[in-house]
Scaffold this motif. Sequence first.
Motif, PDB file in Angstrom:
ATOM      1  N   PHE A  69       0.833  -1.191   0.000  1.00  0.00           N
ATOM      2  CA  PHE A  69       0.000   0.000   0.000  1.00  0.00           C
ATOM      3  C   PHE A  69       0.874   1.249   0.000  1.00  0.00           C
ATOM      4  CE2 PHE A  69      -3.973  -2.142   1.206  1.00  0.00           C
ATOM      5  CZ  PHE A  69      -3.495  -3.325   1.744  1.00  0.00           C
ATOM      6  N   TYR A  98       0.427   5.410   1.054  1.00  0.00           N
ATOM      7  CA  TYR A  98      -0.402   6.411   1.701  1.00  0.00           C
ATOM      8  C   TYR A  98       0.256   7.777   1.541  1.00  0.00           C
ATOM      9  CZ  TYR A  98      -2.530   2.436   4.197  1.00  0.00           C
ATOM     10  OH  TYR A  98      -3.160   1.256   4.515  1.00  0.00           O
ATOM     11  N   TYR A 101      -3.061   0.192  -4.050  1.00  0.00           N
ATOM     12  CA  TYR A 101      -2.798  -1.146  -3.504  1.00  0.00           C
ATOM     13  C   TYR A 101      -2.283  -2.070  -4.604  1.00  0.00           C
ATOM     14  CZ  TYR A 101      -3.996  -5.987  -2.422  1.00  0.00           C
ATOM     15  OH  TYR A 101      -3.957  -7.338  -2.271  1.00  0.00           O
ATOM     16  N   ARG A 147       1.169  -5.329   4.162  1.00  0.00           N
ATOM     17  CA  ARG A 147       0.276  -6.091   5.024  1.00  0.00           C
ATOM     18  C   ARG A 147       0.471  -7.563   4.706  1.00  0.00           C
ATOM     19  NH1 ARG A 147      -6.307  -5.362   5.947  1.00  0.00           N
ATOM     20  NH2 ARG A 147      -6.617  -7.339   7.003  1.00  0.00           N
ATOM     21  N   VAL A 195      -0.742 -11.229   4.757  1.00  0.00           N
ATOM     22  CA  VAL A 195      -2.061 -11.854   4.844  1.00  0.00           C
ATOM     23  C   VAL A 195      -2.123 -12.896   5.952  1.00  0.00           C
ATOM     24  CG1 VAL A 195      -2.518 -11.459   2.418  1.00  0.00           C
ATOM     25  CG2 VAL A 195      -1.511 -13.607   3.129  1.00  0.00           C
ATOM     26  N   ALA A 255      -4.832  -9.780  12.709  1.00  0.00           N
ATOM     27  CA  ALA A 255      -5.309  -8.411  12.867  1.00  0.00           C
ATOM     28  C   ALA A 255      -4.899  -7.478  11.736  1.00  0.00           C
ATOM     29  CB  ALA A 255      -4.848  -7.822  14.206  1.00  0.00           C
ATOM     30  N   ALA A 304     -10.456  -4.859  13.214  1.00  0.00           N
ATOM     31  CA  ALA A 304      -9.115  -4.534  13.708  1.00  0.00           C
ATOM     32  C   ALA A 304      -8.934  -3.029  13.857  1.00  0.00           C
ATOM     33  CB  ALA A 304      -8.056  -5.084  12.766  1.00  0.00           C
ATOM     34  N   SER A 348      -5.740  -4.187  18.162  1.00  0.00           N
ATOM     35  CA  SER A 348      -6.793  -5.075  18.659  1.00  0.00           C
ATOM     36  C   SER A 348      -7.495  -5.704  17.461  1.00  0.00           C
ATOM     37  CB  SER A 348      -7.793  -4.270  19.491  1.00  0.00           C
ATOM     38  OG  SER A 348      -8.956  -5.032  19.754  1.00  0.00           O
ATOM     39  N   GLN A 349      -7.703  -6.987  17.561  1.00  0.00           N
ATOM     40  CA  GLN A 349      -8.381  -7.712  16.488  1.00  0.00           C
ATOM     41  C   GLN A 349      -9.861  -7.912  16.778  1.00  0.00           C
ATOM     42  OE1 GLN A 349      -6.706 -11.558  15.731  1.00  0.00           O
ATOM     43  NE2 GLN A 349      -7.726 -11.799  13.764  1.00  0.00           N
ATOM     44  N   THR A 407      -9.112  -1.472  10.053  1.00  0.00           N
ATOM     45  CA  THR A 407      -9.166  -2.154   8.767  1.00  0.00           C
ATOM     46  C   THR A 407     -10.035  -3.391   8.860  1.00  0.00           C
ATOM     47  OG1 THR A 407      -7.827  -2.953   6.904  1.00  0.00           O
ATOM     48  CG2 THR A 407      -7.170  -3.677   9.086  1.00  0.00           C
ATOM     49  N   GLY A 408     -10.440  -3.892   7.693  1.00  0.00           N
ATOM     50  CA  GLY A 408     -11.242  -5.098   7.646  1.00  0.00           C
ATOM     51  C   GLY A 408     -10.368  -6.339   7.543  1.00  0.00           C
ATOM     52  N   LEU A 409     -11.014  -7.473   7.334  1.00  0.00           N
ATOM     53  CA  LEU A 409     -10.328  -8.760   7.395  1.00  0.00           C
ATOM     54  C   LEU A 409      -9.562  -9.111   6.123  1.00  0.00           C
ATOM     55  CD1 LEU A 409     -13.080 -10.910   9.160  1.00  0.00           C
ATOM     56  CD2 LEU A 409     -11.011  -9.928  10.171  1.00  0.00           C
ATOM     57  N   HIS A 410      -9.972  -8.575   4.995  1.00  0.00           N
ATOM     58  CA  HIS A 410      -9.355  -8.974   3.745  1.00  0.00           C
ATOM     59  C   HIS A 410      -8.007  -8.304   3.553  1.00  0.00           C
ATOM     60  CE1 HIS A 410     -12.881 -11.188   2.550  1.00  0.00           C
ATOM     61  NE2 HIS A 410     -13.632 -10.140   2.842  1.00  0.00           N
ATOM     62  N   SER A 411      -7.070  -9.039   2.963  1.00  0.00           N
ATOM     63  CA  SER A 411      -5.698  -8.562   2.858  1.00  0.00           C
ATOM     64  C   SER A 411      -5.548  -7.393   1.899  1.00  0.00           C
ATOM     65  CB  SER A 411      -4.789  -9.700   2.401  1.00  0.00           C
ATOM     66  OG  SER A 411      -5.190 -10.155   1.122  1.00  0.00           O
ATOM     67  N   ASN A 412      -6.549  -7.156   1.060  1.00  0.00           N
ATOM     68  CA  ASN A 412      -6.445  -6.046   0.125  1.00  0.00           C
ATOM     69  C   ASN A 412      -7.061  -4.755   0.667  1.00  0.00           C
ATOM     70  OD1 ASN A 412      -9.113  -6.705   0.030  1.00  0.00           O
ATOM     71  ND2 ASN A 412      -9.252  -6.808  -2.196  1.00  0.00           N
ATOM     72  N   GLN A 413      -7.480  -4.803   1.926  1.00  0.00           N
ATOM     73  CA  GLN A 413      -8.100  -3.619   2.514  1.00  0.00           C
ATOM     74  C   GLN A 413      -7.055  -2.732   3.180  1.00  0.00           C
ATOM     75  OE1 GLN A 413     -11.256  -6.079   4.644  1.00  0.00           O
ATOM     76  NE2 GLN A 413     -12.471  -4.312   4.008  1.00  0.00           N
ATOM     77  N   PRO A 414      -7.044  -1.446   2.831  1.00  0.00           N
ATOM     78  CA  PRO A 414      -6.085  -0.545   3.462  1.00  0.00           C
ATOM     79  C   PRO A 414      -6.533  -0.199   4.878  1.00  0.00           C
ATOM     80  CG  PRO A 414      -7.545   0.698   2.054  1.00  0.00           C
ATOM     81  CD  PRO A 414      -7.908  -0.756   1.867  1.00  0.00           C
ATOM     82  N   GLN A 415      -5.640   0.439   5.593  1.00  0.00           N
ATOM     83  CA  GLN A 415      -6.032   0.977   6.891  1.00  0.00           C
ATOM     84  C   GLN A 415      -6.700   2.340   6.655  1.00  0.00           C
ATOM     85  OE1 GLN A 415      -3.006   0.855   9.926  1.00  0.00           O
ATOM     86  NE2 GLN A 415      -2.730  -1.347   9.724  1.00  0.00           N
TER      87      GLN A 415
END
Lengths: 116, 113
Positions: A35, A37, A50, A95, A97, A101, B31, B49-50, B94-102
């Motif tokens: 990513f 930013y 991304y 990130r 995978v 968290a 998260a 925190s998850q 962020t969400g659970l999927h690996s392609n999701q940014p913060q």
Amino acid sequence: AQKITQTQPGMFVQEKEAVTLDCTYDTSDPSYGLFWYKQPSSGEMIFLIYQGSYDQQNATEGRYSLNFQKARKSANLVISASQLGDSAMYFCAMRDVNTNAGKSTFGDGTTLTVKP
Amino acid sequence: DGGITQSPKYLFRKEGQNVTLSCEQNLNHDAMYWYRQDPGQGLRLIYYSQIVNDFQKGDIAEGYSVSREKKESFPLTVTSAQKNPTAFYLCASTGLHSNQPQHFGDGTRLSIL
């Protein structure tokens, strides 16, 4: 352990020209997400683009594109036709995978200054 | 609109005082994270925190504490044990999927009085 390296503390570019911000990464995991930013002087962090580790094509989002070279473990951000509003700090992040968290590792950032 | 709200924007701490920074999100993210940023520097992870009622230390947790009693909320307390608290603090989720940014809040600037 993951590591992100941004070797350019500061960069200058003339307005309307293109600029490349470097990012190299280190991980032993086959699956990861990369990513970029943007952080203007006001402080908020804005997600730009991304790239997934298995994506075949380089990601593009408007004037932003990612030059992804997996074998060299690099994910450079290219900004085309720079604008004065592009002056900001830019962070590369990864990130994993498999990490719980969705924790990400950030580089130290590159400060970009666009000259009129 | 969905997003992350941090408050206050500016905070001043007296010697020996604990202060709490608020972070609320309505993105339904599992998260959440707290980062510290010193001037001209990158982000350093304080806590994350998850799930509700669970959190883990990041790289610089000493002098800080958190709670996660609700999915939407992840407050950070800067304790008197943190001797150099002056910094910019960013909360993210962020969400659970690996392609999701913060997704980040607008930050809180903490200074010593």
